[in-house]
Design a protein around this motif. Structure first.
Motif, PDB file in Angstrom:
ATOM      1  N   LEU A  97      12.475 -13.075  13.704  1.00 15.26           N
ATOM      2  CA  LEU A  97      11.209 -12.942  14.421  1.00 15.26           C
ATOM      3  C   LEU A  97      10.188 -12.174  13.586  1.00 15.26           C
ATOM      4  O   LEU A  97       9.022 -12.573  13.487  1.00 15.26           O
ATOM      5  N   GLU A  98      10.627 -11.099  12.962  1.00 19.08           N
ATOM      6  CA  GLU A  98       9.731 -10.295  12.122  1.00 19.08           C
ATOM      7  C   GLU A  98       9.236 -11.122  10.934  1.00 19.08           C
ATOM      8  O   GLU A  98       8.060 -11.063  10.569  1.00 19.08           O
ATOM      9  N   TRP A  99      10.133 -11.912  10.324  1.00 14.80           N
ATOM     10  CA  TRP A  99       9.745 -12.734   9.184  1.00 14.80           C
ATOM     11  C   TRP A  99       8.690 -13.761   9.588  1.00 14.80           C
ATOM     12  O   TRP A  99       7.712 -13.976   8.862  1.00 14.80           O
ATOM     13  N   LYS A 100       8.888 -14.399  10.752  1.00 15.33           N
ATOM     14  CA  LYS A 100       7.905 -15.385  11.219  1.00 15.33           C
ATOM     15  C   LYS A 100       6.551 -14.729  11.443  1.00 15.33           C
ATOM     16  O   LYS A 100       5.501 -15.288  11.082  1.00 15.33           O
ATOM     17  N   LEU A 101       6.545 -13.554  12.045  1.00 12.91           N
ATOM     18  CA  LEU A 101       5.298 -12.845  12.309  1.00 12.91           C
ATOM     19  C   LEU A 101       4.621 -12.438  11.006  1.00 12.91           C
ATOM     20  O   LEU A 101       3.409 -12.617  10.841  1.00 12.91           O
ATOM     21  N   ARG A 102       5.391 -11.924  10.057  1.00 14.73           N
ATOM     22  CA  ARG A 102       4.819 -11.539   8.765  1.00 14.73           C
ATOM     23  C   ARG A 102       4.255 -12.753   8.029  1.00 14.73           C
ATOM     24  O   ARG A 102       3.203 -12.660   7.393  1.00 14.73           O
ATOM     25  N   ALA A 103       4.950 -13.882   8.093  1.00 16.68           N
ATOM     26  CA  ALA A 103       4.469 -15.094   7.425  1.00 16.68           C
ATOM     27  C   ALA A 103       3.159 -15.559   8.048  1.00 16.68           C
ATOM     28  O   ALA A 103       2.230 -15.964   7.334  1.00 16.68           O
ATOM     29  N   LYS A 104       3.077 -15.494   9.364  1.00 15.91           N
ATOM     30  CA  LYS A 104       1.848 -15.908  10.051  1.00 15.91           C
ATOM     31  C   LYS A 104       0.685 -14.989   9.677  1.00 15.91           C
ATOM     32  O   LYS A 104      -0.430 -15.454   9.410  1.00 15.91           O
ATOM     33  N   LEU A 105       0.945 -13.682   9.637  1.00 20.44           N
ATOM     34  CA  LEU A 105      -0.109 -12.736   9.267  1.00 20.44           C
ATOM     35  C   LEU A 105      -0.538 -12.918   7.815  1.00 20.44           C
ATOM     36  O   LEU A 105      -1.724 -12.823   7.493  1.00 20.44           O
ATOM     37  N   GLN A 106       0.410 -13.197   6.936  1.00 23.87           N
ATOM     38  CA  GLN A 106       0.092 -13.433   5.534  1.00 23.87           C
ATOM     39  C   GLN A 106      -0.769 -14.684   5.380  1.00 23.87           C
ATOM     40  O   GLN A 106      -1.719 -14.707   4.593  1.00 23.87           O
ATOM     41  N   GLN A 126      -2.826 -15.911   7.644  1.00 23.47           N
ATOM     42  CA  GLN A 126      -4.157 -15.565   8.143  1.00 23.47           C
ATOM     43  C   GLN A 126      -4.925 -14.759   7.105  1.00 23.47           C
ATOM     44  O   GLN A 126      -6.125 -14.969   6.897  1.00 23.47           O
ATOM     45  N   LYS A 127      -4.233 -13.840   6.440  1.00 27.40           N
ATOM     46  CA  LYS A 127      -4.873 -13.010   5.423  1.00 27.40           C
ATOM     47  C   LYS A 127      -5.374 -13.869   4.271  1.00 27.40           C
ATOM     48  O   LYS A 127      -6.493 -13.688   3.784  1.00 27.40           O
ATOM     49  N   GLN A 128      -4.564 -14.819   3.822  1.00 27.14           N
ATOM     50  CA  GLN A 128      -4.976 -15.710   2.747  1.00 27.14           C
ATOM     51  C   GLN A 128      -6.148 -16.580   3.171  1.00 27.14           C
ATOM     52  O   GLN A 128      -7.076 -16.817   2.395  1.00 27.14           O
ATOM     53  N   SER A 129      -6.113 -17.042   4.407  1.00 27.20           N
ATOM     54  CA  SER A 129      -7.200 -17.875   4.910  1.00 27.20           C
ATOM     55  C   SER A 129      -8.512 -17.101   4.940  1.00 27.20           C
ATOM     56  O   SER A 129      -9.563 -17.631   4.567  1.00 27.20           O
ATOM     57  N   LEU A 130      -8.465 -15.849   5.361  1.00 33.45           N
ATOM     58  CA  LEU A 130      -9.672 -15.028   5.387  1.00 33.45           C
ATOM     59  C   LEU A 130     -10.172 -14.722   3.979  1.00 33.45           C
ATOM     60  O   LEU A 130     -11.381 -14.642   3.744  1.00 33.45           O
ATOM     61  N   ALA A 131      -9.259 -14.557   3.034  1.00 33.70           N
ATOM     62  CA  ALA A 131      -9.660 -14.276   1.658  1.00 33.70           C
ATOM     63  C   ALA A 131     -10.369 -15.479   1.029  1.00 33.70           C
ATOM     64  O   ALA A 131     -11.279 -15.313   0.222  1.00 33.70           O
ATOM     65  N   GLN A 132      -9.974 -16.688   1.401  1.00 36.39           N
ATOM     66  CA  GLN A 132     -10.565 -17.900   0.837  1.00 36.39           C
ATOM     67  C   GLN A 132     -11.836 -18.322   1.567  1.00 36.39           C
ATOM     68  O   GLN A 132     -12.525 -19.243   1.128  1.00 36.39           O
ATOM     69  N   ARG A 133     -12.163 -17.666   2.626  1.00 38.84           N
ATOM     70  CA  ARG A 133     -13.287 -18.082   3.464  1.00 38.84           C
ATOM     71  C   ARG A 133     -14.626 -18.047   2.731  1.00 38.84           C
ATOM     72  O   ARG A 133     -15.516 -18.832   3.033  1.00 38.84           O
ATOM     73  N   ARG A 134     -14.776 -17.135   1.783  1.00 35.51           N
ATOM     74  CA  ARG A 134     -16.042 -17.022   1.064  1.00 35.51           C
ATOM     75  C   ARG A 134     -16.266 -18.170   0.089  1.00 35.51           C
ATOM     76  O   ARG A 134     -17.395 -18.570  -0.159  1.00 35.51           O
TER      77      ARG A 134
END
Length: 130
Positions: free
Chosen positions: A73-82, A84-92
């Protein structure tokens, strides 16, 4: 004293990642109970007792299975957050569109004007402003 504790813990489960998280949660509940939040101290006490029950348990296989479920469960949550983080970084620098046919996500560079985007999965071509 150290030998007595070592002998006592032989054949018992001990501490693991789930136990550490539960101890942290109990500590947070104790701190929050200082602010007079109702029922938080009871929740903290129950979590602490469950943590010690797991630590001193002799049912090692069951406790290990519980820990594995938590780790998945923790791995799935961390993967999802990672993700999202990558998606926000590429947004610009990029825009992400979904194919109108198959809903596949397609990443295209920003500031290119109106361009024709073709889906690599289904081959559908559509026009969007970047």
């Amino acid at each position: 004293m150290r030998e007595k504790m070592t002998r006592f813990m032989q054949g018992r489960y001990g501490n693991d990642r789930l136990g550490q998280v539960m101890l942290g949660l109990a500590l947070v509940c104790v701190v929050l109970s200082l602010f007079r939040i109702p029922f938080i101290s009871t929740v903290g006490l129950v979590v602490l007792l469950l943590t010690y029950y797991r630590m001193f348990s002799r049912q090692i296989a069951r406790r290990a299975a519980e820990n594995q479920k938590y780790l998945r469960l923790e791995w799935k949550l961390r993967a999802k957050l990672q993700k999202q983080k990558q998606s926000l970084a590429q947004r610009r620098t990029h825009r992400i569109y979904k194919c109108p046919n198959c809903r596949q996500k397609i990443r295209v560079p920003r500031n290119r004007g109106r361009i024709a985007i073709s889906c690599r999965k289904c081959g559908t071509e559509f026009i969007r402003k970047t």
